[in-house]
Design an enzyme around this catalytic site. Structure first.
Site, PDB file in Angstrom:
ATOM      1  N   CYS A   1       0.865  -1.182   0.000  1.00  0.00           N
ATOM      2  CA  CYS A   1       0.000   0.000   0.000  1.00  0.00           C
ATOM      3  C   CYS A   1       0.901   1.232   0.000  1.00  0.00           C
ATOM      4  O   CYS A   1       2.068   1.153  -0.382  1.00  0.00           O
ATOM      5  CB  CYS A   1      -0.987  -0.013   1.165  1.00  0.00           C
ATOM      6  SG  CYS A   1      -0.269   0.195   2.807  1.00  0.00           S
TER       7      CYS A   1
ATOM      8  N   ASN B   1       2.382   1.515   4.400  1.00  0.00           N
ATOM      9  CA  ASN B   1       2.628   0.252   5.092  1.00  0.00           C
ATOM     10  C   ASN B   1       2.311   0.324   6.587  1.00  0.00           C
ATOM     11  O   ASN B   1       2.994  -0.280   7.407  1.00  0.00           O
ATOM     12  CB  ASN B   1       4.065  -0.239   4.858  1.00  0.00           C
ATOM     13  CG  ASN B   1       4.296  -1.673   5.310  1.00  0.00           C
ATOM     14  OD1 ASN B   1       5.324  -1.973   5.905  1.00  0.00           O
ATOM     15  ND2 ASN B   1       3.374  -2.567   5.058  1.00  0.00           N
TER      16      ASN B   1
ATOM     17  N   CYS C   1      -1.422   0.665   7.397  1.00  0.00           N
ATOM     18  CA  CYS C   1      -2.855   0.357   7.507  1.00  0.00           C
ATOM     19  C   CYS C   1      -3.232  -0.879   6.686  1.00  0.00           C
ATOM     20  O   CYS C   1      -3.305  -1.981   7.207  1.00  0.00           O
ATOM     21  CB  CYS C   1      -3.718   1.533   7.054  1.00  0.00           C
ATOM     22  SG  CYS C   1      -3.535   3.047   8.007  1.00  0.00           S
ATOM     23  N   ARG C   2      -3.472  -0.662   5.402  1.00  0.00           N
ATOM     24  CA  ARG C   2      -4.041  -1.713   4.552  1.00  0.00           C
ATOM     25  C   ARG C   2      -3.124  -2.912   4.348  1.00  0.00           C
ATOM     26  O   ARG C   2      -3.553  -4.060   4.530  1.00  0.00           O
ATOM     27  CB  ARG C   2      -4.422  -1.137   3.182  1.00  0.00           C
ATOM     28  CG  ARG C   2      -5.510  -0.098   3.255  1.00  0.00           C
ATOM     29  CD  ARG C   2      -5.708   0.574   1.927  1.00  0.00           C
ATOM     30  NE  ARG C   2      -4.558   1.445   1.632  1.00  0.00           N
ATOM     31  CZ  ARG C   2      -4.371   2.062   0.475  1.00  0.00           C
ATOM     32  NH1 ARG C   2      -5.230   1.891  -0.512  1.00  0.00           N
ATOM     33  NH2 ARG C   2      -3.331   2.852   0.299  1.00  0.00           N
ATOM     34  N   SER C   3      -1.897  -2.673   3.923  1.00  0.00           N
ATOM     35  CA  SER C   3      -1.040  -3.826   3.600  1.00  0.00           C
ATOM     36  C   SER C   3      -0.675  -4.654   4.825  1.00  0.00           C
ATOM     37  O   SER C   3      -0.670  -5.894   4.737  1.00  0.00           O
ATOM     38  CB  SER C   3       0.186  -3.411   2.797  1.00  0.00           C
ATOM     39  OG  SER C   3       1.005  -2.504   3.480  1.00  0.00           O
TER      40      SER C   3
ATOM     41  N   ASP D   1      -7.987   3.625   1.136  1.00  0.00           N
ATOM     42  CA  ASP D   1      -7.127   3.993   2.261  1.00  0.00           C
ATOM     43  C   ASP D   1      -7.982   4.563   3.390  1.00  0.00           C
ATOM     44  O   ASP D   1      -8.630   5.593   3.220  1.00  0.00           O
ATOM     45  CB  ASP D   1      -6.100   5.025   1.806  1.00  0.00           C
ATOM     46  CG  ASP D   1      -5.000   5.250   2.824  1.00  0.00           C
ATOM     47  OD1 ASP D   1      -5.156   4.829   3.988  1.00  0.00           O
ATOM     48  OD2 ASP D   1      -3.978   5.847   2.441  1.00  0.00           O
TER      49      ASP D   1
END
Length: 174
Positions: free
Chosen positions: A19, A22, A24-26, A137
């Site tokens: 993401c 690095n 939150c999402r990933s 995001d």
């Protein structure tokens, strides 16, 4: 999407989830996918890590809202943010971006066509997501955004785990 064959004849299938920062999402996707692979009996055959295309969070832990969302649902949260190093493309069998902006950045950084053929959107493995399935995001939003991201990530991880089981020949995860 069909999964690319492993680059190596021995060793685990290697995946990087990417993401922007690095935090939150990933890392959420990394933790959820790793848990699914463990439940499917594939943990010793697939390695997952995460990274960001940006460098401003290097060395930071996971965003506390992301970590709290994972904790509530029983996932681990240990994480240290890093930037995706384009010199490592040849180490991965699959590199999965969380959105098209990060996918575009990875395409630009890919050293060759073989690396570009191993790029995809993470959410493309969730059923019924359409032609450009992104994980938005949640960083600038509220807690509900992290819950929505977790739901998207869980669906994609489940689909990806099933495809990995088929590719690697393990019927237990199907």
């Amino acid at each position: 999407m069909s999964l690319p064959e492993p680059r190596r004849t021995a060793g685990p299938y290697r995946i990087s989830v990417v993401c922007l920062g690095n935090i939150c999402r990933s890392p959420m996707a990394e933790k959820v996918l790793t848990a699914d692979l463990e439940r499917a009996g594939l943990a010793d055959r697939v390695e997952v890590e995460s990274a960001g295309t940006g460098s401003w969070h290097i060395g930071s832990g996971m965003d506390e809202r992301a970590a709290a969302t994972l904790r509530v649902h029983g996932y681990p949260t240990g994480h240290t943010a890093r930037r995706f190093d384009p010199r490592r493309f040849d180490e991965f069998d699959l590199v999965l971006a969380m959105d098209t902006d990060n996918l575009d950045e990875l395409v630009r950084e890919a050293p060759d066509e073989q690396a570009r053929e191993r790029l995809a959107l993470f959410r493309s493995f969730a059923p019924g997501t359409g032609p450009h399935p992104e994980v938005p995001d949640p960083y600038y939003g509220g807690e509900d955004g992290f819950t929505a991201v977790l739901t998207m990530v869980e669906a994609a991880a489940k689909g990806l785990t099933g495809e990995l089981a088929a590719l690697l020949g393990d019927a237990r995860a199907r």
